[in-house]
Design a protein around this motif. Structure first.
Motif, short mmCIF file in Angstrom:
data_model
loop_
_atom_site.label_atom_id
_atom_site.label_comp_id
_atom_site.label_asym_id
_atom_site.label_seq_id
_atom_site.Cartn_x
_atom_site.Cartn_y
_atom_site.Cartn_z
N ALA A 177 -12.54 -6.39 17.98
CA ALA A 177 -12.42 -5.54 16.79
C ALA A 177 -11.21 -6.00 16.00
O ALA A 177 -10.18 -6.35 16.56
N LEU A 178 -11.37 -6.01 14.70
CA LEU A 178 -10.31 -6.51 13.83
C LEU A 178 -9.98 -5.46 12.78
O LEU A 178 -10.86 -4.98 12.07
N PHE A 179 -8.73 -5.12 12.71
CA PHE A 179 -8.27 -4.13 11.73
C PHE A 179 -7.26 -4.79 10.81
O PHE A 179 -6.30 -5.41 11.25
N THR A 180 -7.51 -4.64 9.54
CA THR A 180 -6.60 -5.22 8.55
C THR A 180 -5.99 -4.09 7.73
O THR A 180 -6.70 -3.24 7.20
N THR A 181 -4.67 -4.11 7.67
CA THR A 181 -3.98 -3.10 6.89
C THR A 181 -3.23 -3.79 5.76
O THR A 181 -2.40 -4.67 6.01
N ARG A 182 -3.53 -3.40 4.54
CA ARG A 182 -2.80 -3.95 3.40
C ARG A 182 -1.77 -2.91 2.98
O ARG A 182 -2.08 -1.73 2.86
N LEU A 183 -0.57 -3.37 2.73
CA LEU A 183 0.48 -2.41 2.41
C LEU A 183 0.50 -2.07 0.94
O LEU A 183 0.64 -0.92 0.57
#
Lengths: 247, 247
Positions: free
Chosen positions: B232-238
């Motif tokens: 599983a891949l989670f991407t968080t953009r600030l």
DNA sequence: GAGTGGTCTAGACCACGAG
DNA sequence: TCGTGGTCTAGACCACTCA
């Protein structure tokens, strides 16, 4: 009817589960020896050990070589908060834990150059975190930072009091993106020994890569969370009106 | 030196690993029978099976009862994209897979009322998704939706061609939040049988809860991803300047 | 029915932990 | 040292797959 016949070990595991649930076996209490349990259930020792392995996988039982099998404390799971690019996420995760650190200067090798997008053999600082719950090791993390990013305000010899807070606290260009990949795998022999877990019990492996606004990879983090002790929680808000929930 | 002596099974596993890596054993090829392998390495069958279990846990070998042990395809891992509250996330995940569905009307029970924040025994629609890679089952998902949310535009008998796209596609009040919790556990006997995996191999369990702007829980999803097939891949953009990456 | 993996037995010997 | 769990043996019998 995809219901395979409950084998002996499942029946034994079920019985022990019930005894734990009903309180006949209390937390941190030692179970009878495997030999006597095997005699009690009328099975061979490998079969009984298979039953215990099931309970171990569920986090109900902890095996300690040379001492015995113990009922685990009522499953105190630690939640890793992902999707939050703030130091608070890390301090929350490690709040109930005691953390020891070890900092080493290394050169980028194997998969690190790719992940950090740096040339092979370029200088990195590796920080190894080992979290303890009481006296028992709980989980570990390895964090890699390009040396020039860390030497300025965080000399290798003086980790901050809450070491994990160092993550994401130092980059001068603001962080732009954090990618966290979670996978399930067996621990390496070294990880299993460090965490004192059975090498056949899976861990949740989290690989985090933080990138700053210039596109530079600022940090790569490798967390190893034994399956019975931790999970990970990601919260996505669609309307970014409510930021940084304080709790 | 937290390096426990490499036991026989590790040595055997290492040898087979090398043979696979070097191409002496090719993808989807059958290994010699366990009995002959045991004879070849001079160990007993349980020991050889333990060695295979290691490779199985790494996703290198697939056991098929009654047929043999097979070298798995070069580790085609499917990535689940989390932290994205759009149907694209799901269709991406299941793109290379063939999905079958089964819809059932049930009443909320056990942990569902709490999770969905509905009264016990309130009407729900359960949709069971089983994803296949070729002929072999790959992963499964159970999704629960309050009945009144689903009956309007999605009759139980006619799942859409890309069924997973139905998720997050119907709520009238806009979605406000998606929470995804990931944990590692052993599969239930039923899950193991459905997925044709060994019950002692861990799965990545994802529990997703979607809430709409009114605070109502619109859906709960339970994904079961065998450890060797998915991550599983989670991407968080600030800085939420770049939204919805199309790719 | 032949061959495969799945489960289990009844031991043996080694490695670890605590007194 | 002694009791514990860790690993392994050399079989047995059952369940599944496929011809």
């Amino acid at each position: 009817m995809t219901q395979p016949a409950p084998s002996r070990r499942h029946a034994i595991a079920e019985d022990l589960r019930n005894q734990i649930a009903k309180g006949h076996l209390k937390a941190s209490e030692r179970l009878p020896s495997e030999a006597s349990l095997a005699a009690h259930y009328g099975v061979s020792t490998p079969t009984l050990r298979n039953a215990l392995a099931l309970l171990q996988g569920e986090g109900l039982v902890e095996k300690i070589h040379g001492s015995g099998n113990f009922v685990r404390h009522p499953l105190r799971r630690v939640t890793y908060l992902g999707g939050v690019a703030e130091p608070t996420a890390w301090s929350t995760f490690f709040a109930p834990l005691r953390v020891t650190t070890r900092t080493t200067n290394i050169e980028a090798h194997s998969h690190l150059p790719t992940l950090l997008n740096v040339p092979p053999r370029s200088p990195l600082t590796e920080v190894l975190y080992i979290a303890h719950e009481g006296r028992a090791p709980h989980s570990l993390a390895r964090i890699y930072v390009p040396r020039d990013l860390v030497s300025a305000d965080a000399p290798a010899a003086t980790p901050s009091p809450t070491p994990m807070a160092a993550r994401l606290a130092d980059p001068r260009p603001p962080l732009a993106e954090v990618q966290e990949r979670l996978s399930v795998r067996l621990p390496t022999q070294e990880e299993a020994a460090t965490l004192r877990i059975n090498a056949s019990l899976a861990v949740l492996a989290l690989t985090g890569v933080a990138t700053d606004a210039t596109g530079r990879v600022v940090e790569a983090a490798f967390l190893v969370l034994p399956a019975d002790r931790a999970d990970a929680l990601f919260t996505t808000r669609l309307n970014p009106e409510e930021r940084s929930p304080k709790a």
